[in-house]
Write a protein that holds these residues in place. Sequence first.
Motif, PDB file in Angstrom:
ATOM      1  N   SER A 162       0.826  -1.206   0.000  1.00 45.57           N
ATOM      2  CA  SER A 162       0.000   0.000   0.000  1.00 45.57           C
ATOM      3  C   SER A 162       0.861   1.257   0.000  1.00 45.57           C
ATOM      4  N   LEU A 163       1.887   1.272   0.827  1.00 52.23           N
ATOM      5  CA  LEU A 163       2.751   2.447   0.905  1.00 52.23           C
ATOM      6  C   LEU A 163       3.587   2.606  -0.364  1.00 52.23           C
ATOM      7  N   ILE A 186       8.597  -3.071   6.920  1.00 52.10           N
ATOM      8  CA  ILE A 186       9.421  -1.910   6.583  1.00 52.10           C
ATOM      9  C   ILE A 186      10.741  -2.365   5.968  1.00 52.10           C
ATOM     10  N   ASP A 187      11.506  -3.131   6.716  1.00 45.45           N
ATOM     11  CA  ASP A 187      12.766  -3.686   6.234  1.00 45.45           C
ATOM     12  C   ASP A 187      12.636  -5.209   6.246  1.00 45.45           C
ATOM     13  N   PRO A 188      12.435  -5.834   5.086  1.00 49.72           N
ATOM     14  CA  PRO A 188      12.225  -7.287   5.043  1.00 49.72           C
ATOM     15  C   PRO A 188      13.358  -8.093   5.667  1.00 49.72           C
ATOM     16  N   ALA A 189      14.579  -7.587   5.588  1.00 49.51           N
ATOM     17  CA  ALA A 189      15.711  -8.303   6.192  1.00 49.51           C
ATOM     18  C   ALA A 189      15.537  -8.386   7.702  1.00 49.51           C
ATOM     19  N   ASN A 190      15.060  -7.310   8.313  1.00 49.04           N
ATOM     20  CA  ASN A 190      14.838  -7.316   9.761  1.00 49.04           C
ATOM     21  C   ASN A 190      13.659  -8.198  10.146  1.00 49.04           C
ATOM     22  N   THR A 191      12.642  -8.235   9.294  1.00 49.78           N
ATOM     23  CA  THR A 191      11.505  -9.122   9.545  1.00 49.78           C
ATOM     24  C   THR A 191      11.947 -10.573   9.509  1.00 49.78           C
ATOM     25  N   MET A 192      12.809 -10.918   8.560  1.00 45.15           N
ATOM     26  CA  MET A 192      13.329 -12.286   8.490  1.00 45.15           C
ATOM     27  C   MET A 192      14.092 -12.637   9.759  1.00 45.15           C
ATOM     28  N   VAL A 193      14.936 -11.747  10.236  1.00 46.37           N
ATOM     29  CA  VAL A 193      15.699 -11.993  11.460  1.00 46.37           C
ATOM     30  C   VAL A 193      14.763 -12.160  12.654  1.00 46.37           C
ATOM     31  N   TYR A 260      12.081  -4.584  -2.054  1.00 44.31           N
ATOM     32  CA  TYR A 260      10.781  -4.109  -1.574  1.00 44.31           C
ATOM     33  C   TYR A 260      10.847  -3.466  -0.187  1.00 44.31           C
ATOM     34  N   SER A 261      12.063  -3.159   0.243  1.00 42.84           N
ATOM     35  CA  SER A 261      12.222  -2.429   1.496  1.00 42.84           C
ATOM     36  C   SER A 261      11.720  -0.996   1.353  1.00 42.84           C
ATOM     37  N   ILE A 262      11.087  -0.500   2.425  1.00 39.44           N
ATOM     38  CA  ILE A 262      10.706   0.922   2.460  1.00 39.44           C
ATOM     39  C   ILE A 262      11.391   1.600   3.652  1.00 39.44           C
ATOM     40  N   ALA A 263      12.520   1.035   4.058  1.00 36.89           N
ATOM     41  CA  ALA A 263      13.299   1.582   5.164  1.00 36.89           C
ATOM     42  C   ALA A 263      14.134   2.771   4.683  1.00 36.89           C
TER      43      ALA A 263
END
Length: 333
Positions: A162-163, A186-193, A260-263
């Motif tokens: 959406s964003l 926001i940051d897919p890498a952080n979500t994975m961690v 696809y990060s929006i960070a």
Amino acid sequence: MNRKFRVGEDFSRFVPPFGLRSGHVQSLLSSSSIRRHGVMRRSEAVRQVAQVWTLDGGDGIRLQGLYSPQAGASKGLAVLLHGWEGSVNSNYVLGNSARLFAAGFDVFRLNFRDHGDTHHLNHEIFHSCRLDEVVHSLRDLQNRLAAKKWFLAGYSLGGNFSLRVGLNAHSSGLDILRIVAVCPVIDPANTMVAMEEGIRFYERYFERKWSRSLRIKQVAFPDLYGDENWYDIKGLRQRTHYLATRHAGFESAEDYFKGYSIAGDRLKALDVSSTILTSADDPVVPVADFRGLPYNPCIEVVISDYGGHCGFLKNWKLESIAEDLIVRRFLDS
């Protein structure tokens, strides 16, 4: 509290009943069969009038969704985007559909590629960088309905989409008046961690749902994917790396996450009025990612202590303040 944000104080002070104050309880109950019965009952009216629409995603791509128009005057079009491995029939999508429809909005629930029962519509596999087809489909929807100043809301990955749609709205001719993103990645890498270092349930949950989706894709296109054993790869990071490099053209999972990060400063250019709702106890999307967002007067960030991942259940009827916020922000726009 970070003073560089405009913060909606009412929703940020959300405190659920004592037994619902665990982020894990909020996250699990939100998508549970326990909540399902109430959601199905509340959404009966919007489901009864739903029409299947196939949208033009550009380059021969087709995305499908369900359109529920008002019988009479409408307060406008509200489009809902689900999260990864969710669908137009996820609890949170149906819950919001019911609330928005009852409030007088026409509601369109969009399935991403390979979500819901749409695996057969497109040959190539879904990934989160397929933004253009979502933008193109929303423009097709807008044109077919002659929609003006319409509304967009998304959860989790759908909030991220959406964003990103908002960032491309003006250049793509999308007349979006307001966006609400609930627990957006926001940051897919952080979500994975966060999933790797948290309780094992979340990673296993998404592995299981992703495996089911990939098996359906394999059945739909046996000539393309009949020899694949991707669902046997254990671990979300390992499987993401395999699919991102083999089927999506990325060099690595990390390269894909950046896509696809929006960070960082990415949301600094967002010029569509937007609200972001998240919780400090979200076990999937770290709250620190939201505190690092740039100042933007178009963005309202609401961070509550409680809510889990896409939960925000406010009572034992398992009703959500996220639905309250979406309806209020749309009506007030």
